[in-house]
Design a protein around this motif. Sequence first.
Motif, PDB file in Angstrom:
ATOM      1  N   GLU A 101      50.270  50.216  54.899  1.00 51.33           N
ATOM      2  CA  GLU A 101      49.753  49.916  56.206  1.00 51.33           C
ATOM      3  C   GLU A 101      47.716  49.433  55.240  1.00 51.33           C
ATOM      4  OE1 GLU A 101      48.641  52.652  59.231  1.00 51.33           O
ATOM      5  OE2 GLU A 101      51.196  52.437  59.581  1.00 51.33           O
ATOM      6  N   ALA A 102      47.531  49.902  54.184  1.00 52.08           N
ATOM      7  CA  ALA A 102      46.185  49.344  54.138  1.00 52.08           C
ATOM      8  C   ALA A 102      45.805  48.232  54.034  1.00 52.08           C
ATOM      9  CB  ALA A 102      46.659  50.243  52.257  1.00 52.08           C
ATOM     10  N   ASN A 103      44.825  47.366  53.390  1.00 55.13           N
ATOM     11  CA  ASN A 103      44.439  46.082  53.130  1.00 55.13           C
ATOM     12  C   ASN A 103      44.583  46.051  52.349  1.00 55.13           C
ATOM     13  OD1 ASN A 103      42.780  47.669  56.294  1.00 55.13           O
ATOM     14  ND2 ASN A 103      43.087  45.276  56.476  1.00 55.13           N
ATOM     15  N   VAL A 104      44.138  46.515  51.418  1.00 54.42           N
ATOM     16  CA  VAL A 104      44.370  46.785  50.220  1.00 54.42           C
ATOM     17  C   VAL A 104      44.325  48.003  49.298  1.00 54.42           C
ATOM     18  CG1 VAL A 104      41.565  47.137  49.602  1.00 54.42           C
ATOM     19  CG2 VAL A 104      42.886  45.606  48.044  1.00 54.42           C
ATOM     20  N   VAL A 105      44.810  47.917  48.269  1.00 55.35           N
ATOM     21  CA  VAL A 105      45.038  49.469  46.955  1.00 55.35           C
ATOM     22  C   VAL A 105      44.691  48.496  45.897  1.00 55.35           C
ATOM     23  CG1 VAL A 105      47.448  50.087  45.872  1.00 55.35           C
ATOM     24  CG2 VAL A 105      47.241  49.428  48.914  1.00 55.35           C
ATOM     25  N   VAL A 106      44.459  49.973  45.593  1.00 47.75           N
ATOM     26  CA  VAL A 106      43.718  50.155  44.050  1.00 47.75           C
ATOM     27  C   VAL A 106      44.726  51.216  42.969  1.00 47.75           C
ATOM     28  CG1 VAL A 106      41.428  50.683  42.273  1.00 47.75           C
ATOM     29  CG2 VAL A 106      41.109  50.089  44.540  1.00 47.75           C
ATOM     30  N   ALA A 107      45.125  50.325  42.521  1.00 44.53           N
ATOM     31  CA  ALA A 107      46.198  51.367  41.107  1.00 44.53           C
ATOM     32  C   ALA A 107      45.758  51.366  40.634  1.00 44.53           C
ATOM     33  CB  ALA A 107      47.237  49.824  40.939  1.00 44.53           C
ATOM     34  N   ASP A 108      44.910  52.481  40.073  1.00 50.06           N
ATOM     35  CA  ASP A 108      44.671  53.337  38.133  1.00 50.06           C
ATOM     36  C   ASP A 108      45.960  53.453  37.709  1.00 50.06           C
ATOM     37  OD1 ASP A 108      43.776  54.442  36.423  1.00 50.06           O
ATOM     38  OD2 ASP A 108      43.128  56.411  37.223  1.00 50.06           O
ATOM     39  N   LEU A 109      45.897  52.115  36.807  1.00 38.68           N
ATOM     40  CA  LEU A 109      47.413  52.319  35.298  1.00 38.68           C
ATOM     41  C   LEU A 109      47.484  53.679  34.541  1.00 38.68           C
ATOM     42  CD1 LEU A 109      48.541  48.587  36.225  1.00 38.68           C
ATOM     43  CD2 LEU A 109      49.032  50.970  37.461  1.00 38.68           C
ATOM     44  N   THR A 110      45.775  53.850  34.642  1.00 34.09           N
ATOM     45  CA  THR A 110      45.561  55.075  32.972  1.00 34.09           C
ATOM     46  C   THR A 110      47.326  56.258  33.235  1.00 34.09           C
ATOM     47  OG1 THR A 110      43.150  54.661  33.594  1.00 34.09           O
ATOM     48  CG2 THR A 110      43.589  56.505  32.388  1.00 34.09           C
ATOM     49  N   GLY A 111      47.151  55.648  31.373  1.00 37.17           N
ATOM     50  CA  GLY A 111      48.261  57.673  31.579  1.00 37.17           C
ATOM     51  C   GLY A 111      49.314  57.037  31.574  1.00 37.17           C
ATOM     52  N   THR A 112      49.567  55.605  32.192  1.00 32.67           N
ATOM     53  CA  THR A 112      51.103  55.290  32.808  1.00 32.67           C
ATOM     54  C   THR A 112      51.857  55.788  32.942  1.00 32.67           C
ATOM     55  OG1 THR A 112      51.765  56.394  30.292  1.00 32.67           O
ATOM     56  CG2 THR A 112      50.957  53.986  30.681  1.00 32.67           C
ATOM     57  N   ASN A 113      51.695  56.650  34.631  1.00 35.77           N
ATOM     58  CA  ASN A 113      52.121  57.988  35.653  1.00 35.77           C
ATOM     59  C   ASN A 113      52.942  57.364  36.053  1.00 35.77           C
ATOM     60  OD1 ASN A 113      52.148  58.654  38.438  1.00 35.77           O
ATOM     61  ND2 ASN A 113      51.168  60.340  37.305  1.00 35.77           N
ATOM     62  N   VAL A 114      54.677  57.232  36.102  1.00 40.25           N
ATOM     63  CA  VAL A 114      54.680  57.210  36.898  1.00 40.25           C
ATOM     64  C   VAL A 114      55.530  56.544  38.737  1.00 40.25           C
ATOM     65  CG1 VAL A 114      57.317  57.548  34.609  1.00 40.25           C
ATOM     66  CG2 VAL A 114      56.545  59.003  36.961  1.00 40.25           C
ATOM     67  N   ASN A 115      54.919  57.555  38.590  1.00 38.16           N
ATOM     68  CA  ASN A 115      54.349  57.649  40.259  1.00 38.16           C
ATOM     69  C   ASN A 115      53.714  56.687  40.750  1.00 38.16           C
ATOM     70  OD1 ASN A 115      56.314  59.626  41.214  1.00 38.16           O
ATOM     71  ND2 ASN A 115      54.784  61.917  41.075  1.00 38.16           N
ATOM     72  N   ALA A 116      52.776  56.661  39.629  1.00 41.44           N
ATOM     73  CA  ALA A 116      51.505  55.400  40.407  1.00 41.44           C
ATOM     74  C   ALA A 116      52.495  54.074  39.963  1.00 41.44           C
ATOM     75  CB  ALA A 116      49.837  55.372  39.227  1.00 41.44           C
ATOM     76  N   PHE A 117      53.262  53.662  39.278  1.00 44.06           N
ATOM     77  CA  PHE A 117      53.846  52.473  38.660  1.00 44.06           C
ATOM     78  C   PHE A 117      55.320  52.062  40.262  1.00 44.06           C
ATOM     79  CE2 PHE A 117      53.233  52.165  33.773  1.00 44.06           C
ATOM     80  CZ  PHE A 117      52.490  52.483  33.895  1.00 44.06           C
ATOM     81  N   PHE A 118      55.569  53.197  40.511  1.00 48.65           N
ATOM     82  CA  PHE A 118      56.808  53.543  41.428  1.00 48.65           C
ATOM     83  C   PHE A 118      55.713  52.758  42.831  1.00 48.65           C
ATOM     84  CE2 PHE A 118      59.545  55.174  45.109  1.00 48.65           C
ATOM     85  CZ  PHE A 118      60.175  53.930  45.315  1.00 48.65           C
ATOM     86  N   GLU A 119      54.849  53.451  43.312  1.00 49.93           N
ATOM     87  CA  GLU A 119      54.182  52.998  44.361  1.00 49.93           C
ATOM     88  C   GLU A 119      53.739  51.510  44.182  1.00 49.93           C
ATOM     89  OE1 GLU A 119      51.079  56.358  44.319  1.00 49.93           O
ATOM     90  OE2 GLU A 119      52.700  57.798  44.863  1.00 49.93           O
ATOM     91  N   LEU A 120      53.025  50.636  42.467  1.00 55.97           N
ATOM     92  CA  LEU A 120      52.546  49.851  42.764  1.00 55.97           C
ATOM     93  C   LEU A 120      53.962  49.171  42.703  1.00 55.97           C
ATOM     94  CD1 LEU A 120      50.678  47.780  41.569  1.00 55.97           C
ATOM     95  CD2 LEU A 120      51.626  48.293  38.811  1.00 55.97           C
TER      96      LEU A 120
END
Length: 142
Positions: A101-120
């Motif tokens: 639903e978000a109009n825009v997502v900001v993805a912080d890829l610092t630290g190569t977090n697997v959860n962030a990569f999945f959400e991305l």
Amino acid sequence: MAREYSQVSGRLTKEGDARLLAGGTPRRRVSLNGHANGNGARPLCFVIGPYGDEDSDTRRWSDFLLDKVIRPAMKDYRVQRTIDDPEAGSISSRIARDLNEANVVVADLTGTNVNAFFELGVRHALKRPIIHVARAGTHLPF
């Protein structure tokens, strides 16, 4: 005044500036005063990335990025991270909802977090706007 973004590339451009036309893709208009859908609600900017424990270096970086970079840059948006606005229920379903639903997502890829990569990856599959950021020196595997 309005901002436009390409639904494919997710890049924001100011109307009248160099327009981003990613292969003639449709553009969605987002009002700078926060009235994206005519109901007066500010559009959502959902921030994903590593958060870490409260007193960790990871949390200090995440808080710095949120307060000193993202919020000032996205001042016309309701900027939120999952950890800052707890809700009852499944965190997975909430993240899925906000990614969708978000109009825009900001993805912080610092630290190569697997959860962030999945959400991305989920956000990319939805073909919705994303802004990628990473701390200097971060090695990205792609």
